[in-house]
Design a protein around this motif. Structure first.
Motif, PDB file in Angstrom:
ATOM      1  N   ASP A   2     -40.871 -21.138  -2.677  1.00  0.00           N
ATOM      2  CA  ASP A   2     -39.878 -20.218  -2.505  1.00  0.00           C
ATOM      3  C   ASP A   2     -40.566 -19.039  -2.346  1.00  0.00           C
ATOM      4  OD1 ASP A   2     -40.636 -19.101  -5.167  1.00  0.00           O
ATOM      5  OD2 ASP A   2     -39.323 -20.158  -6.118  1.00  0.00           O
ATOM      6  N   SER A   3     -39.618 -17.941  -2.135  1.00  0.00           N
ATOM      7  CA  SER A   3     -40.117 -16.698  -1.645  1.00  0.00           C
ATOM      8  C   SER A   3     -40.812 -15.961  -2.591  1.00  0.00           C
ATOM      9  CB  SER A   3     -39.046 -16.026  -1.011  1.00  0.00           C
ATOM     10  OG  SER A   3     -38.285 -16.106   0.100  1.00  0.00           O
ATOM     11  N   ASN A   4     -40.391 -15.975  -3.898  1.00  0.00           N
ATOM     12  CA  ASN A   4     -41.243 -15.398  -4.944  1.00  0.00           C
ATOM     13  C   ASN A   4     -42.406 -15.807  -5.194  1.00  0.00           C
ATOM     14  OD1 ASN A   4     -41.200 -13.525  -7.250  1.00  0.00           O
ATOM     15  ND2 ASN A   4     -41.378 -15.519  -8.499  1.00  0.00           N
ATOM     16  N   LEU A   6     -44.344 -17.389  -2.824  1.00  0.00           N
ATOM     17  CA  LEU A   6     -45.183 -16.843  -1.629  1.00  0.00           C
ATOM     18  C   LEU A   6     -45.539 -15.469  -1.875  1.00  0.00           C
ATOM     19  CD1 LEU A   6     -42.789 -18.189   1.241  1.00  0.00           C
ATOM     20  CD2 LEU A   6     -45.344 -18.861   0.544  1.00  0.00           C
ATOM     21  N   PHE A   7     -44.552 -14.462  -2.504  1.00  0.00           N
ATOM     22  CA  PHE A   7     -44.967 -12.909  -2.666  1.00  0.00           C
ATOM     23  C   PHE A   7     -46.188 -13.097  -3.531  1.00  0.00           C
ATOM     24  CE2 PHE A   7     -44.139  -9.138  -4.799  1.00  0.00           C
ATOM     25  CZ  PHE A   7     -44.317  -7.985  -3.718  1.00  0.00           C
ATOM     26  N   SER A  44     -43.042  -8.095   4.122  1.00  0.00           N
ATOM     27  CA  SER A  44     -41.825  -9.169   4.139  1.00  0.00           C
ATOM     28  C   SER A  44     -41.778  -9.888   5.325  1.00  0.00           C
ATOM     29  CB  SER A  44     -40.344  -8.358   3.911  1.00  0.00           C
ATOM     30  OG  SER A  44     -40.316  -7.340   4.906  1.00  0.00           O
ATOM     31  N   VAL A  65     -45.599 -12.134   4.325  1.00  0.00           N
ATOM     32  CA  VAL A  65     -45.109 -13.417   3.436  1.00  0.00           C
ATOM     33  C   VAL A  65     -44.825 -14.409   4.582  1.00  0.00           C
ATOM     34  CG1 VAL A  65     -43.224 -14.251   2.149  1.00  0.00           C
ATOM     35  CG2 VAL A  65     -44.056 -12.285   1.441  1.00  0.00           C
ATOM     36  N   ARG A  66     -44.255 -14.142   5.669  1.00  0.00           N
ATOM     37  CA  ARG A  66     -44.074 -15.358   6.569  1.00  0.00           C
ATOM     38  C   ARG A  66     -45.345 -15.947   7.276  1.00  0.00           C
ATOM     39  NH1 ARG A  66     -40.147 -12.549  10.846  1.00  0.00           N
ATOM     40  NH2 ARG A  66     -40.630 -14.497  11.794  1.00  0.00           N
ATOM     41  N   ARG A  69     -46.422 -18.408   4.307  1.00  0.00           N
ATOM     42  CA  ARG A  69     -45.587 -19.442   4.613  1.00  0.00           C
ATOM     43  C   ARG A  69     -46.013 -20.399   5.667  1.00  0.00           C
ATOM     44  NH1 ARG A  69     -40.666 -20.754   2.800  1.00  0.00           N
ATOM     45  NH2 ARG A  69     -39.939 -18.766   2.479  1.00  0.00           N
ATOM     46  N   GLY A 190     -34.603 -18.135   6.664  1.00  0.00           N
ATOM     47  CA  GLY A 190     -33.740 -17.633   5.907  1.00  0.00           C
ATOM     48  C   GLY A 190     -32.972 -16.505   6.524  1.00  0.00           C
TER      49      GLY A 190
END
Length: 233
Positions: A2-4, A6-7, A44, A65-66, A69, A190
């Protein structure tokens, strides 16, 4: 992932860059430019880069972040320069994995810092022989391996998945054959998913003109990140 998560991986890349790359080199950098500092941040989007502000003598490294991912899957990881460098120059024994890609990304961006500090970064000549001499030295000296080990250990301590399983590079030529000028596509993920129309098929990417809310913006998108835009029903 999830995004968290990844951050948090991006934050780990920042701290490892500070502790294992910047700390051993900062005195040498400051001999050339006194008062120089480094700020690392997590962006981001996809953009991952080094920037230097001569006014306040601050280097900044951004890890997107991308990007993080994308380097979790062979289909999206193969289009990045970091993957080609690992394979072609034999970094980390030439093995692609998420751990190797992210550790090498730290080294790649830090090599740009050292390149800038040495006055060897020029307009139109960024990934030049000076840059690769610096990047090679980071790997040969053990700094890259120390970065990799620290990233793996700290991710494990924080309960973050950081796969070190080897995967094979994807042949971009076969993927490029799927696309032609005029195709409408989507890319991103997303809330940041974008839509566009291909206007040029390049060697490893497609040039895409944004449509919809992205109209007026042009993107150069790694072919692995494209998927067909399904017309609404």
């Amino acid at each position: 992932m999830d995004s968290n998560d990844l951050f948090q991986l991006g934050q780990l890349m920042c701290s490892v860059t500070q502790d294992y790359l910047w700390q051993p080199a900062k005195h040498r950098v400051r001999e050339r430019t006194p008062g120089t500092s480094l700020r690392c941040r997590v962006g981001s989007g996809q953009a991952t880069y080094h920037r230097f502000d001569p006014g306040d003598r601050q280097h900044q490294i951004t890890y997107g972040v991308r990007m993080i991912r994308a380097k979790h899957q062979p289909e999206t990881a193969s289009g990045w320069l970091s993957g080609r460098e690992i394979r072609k120059r034999g970094y980390f024994d030439g093995e692609l994995s998420t751990l190797n890609l992210l550790a090498h990304t730290c080294c790649h961006e830090f090599a740009h810092l050292l390149q800038q500090s040495a006055g060897q970064r020029f307009r139109g000549s960024v990934h030049n022989r000076h840059f690769y001499s610096i990047l090679d030295e980071l790997h040969e000296s053990g700094a890259a391996q120390a970065t990799r080990n620290a990233l793996a250990n700290q991710a494990r301590e924080q309960g973050l998945a950081l796969p070190d399983t080897r995967f094979e590079a994807v042949d971009t030529r076969q993927q490029l054959a799927r696309w032609q000028v005029g195709d409408t596509v989507r890319f991103g993920a997303g809330q940041r998913e974008l839509e566009g129309q291909i206007i040029r098929v390049n060697r490893k990417t497609c040039t895409v003109d944004g449509i919809g809310h992205s109209r007026g913006v042009r993107y150069r998108v790694p072919v692995q990140m494209l998927s067909p835009l399904t017309p609404p029903r």
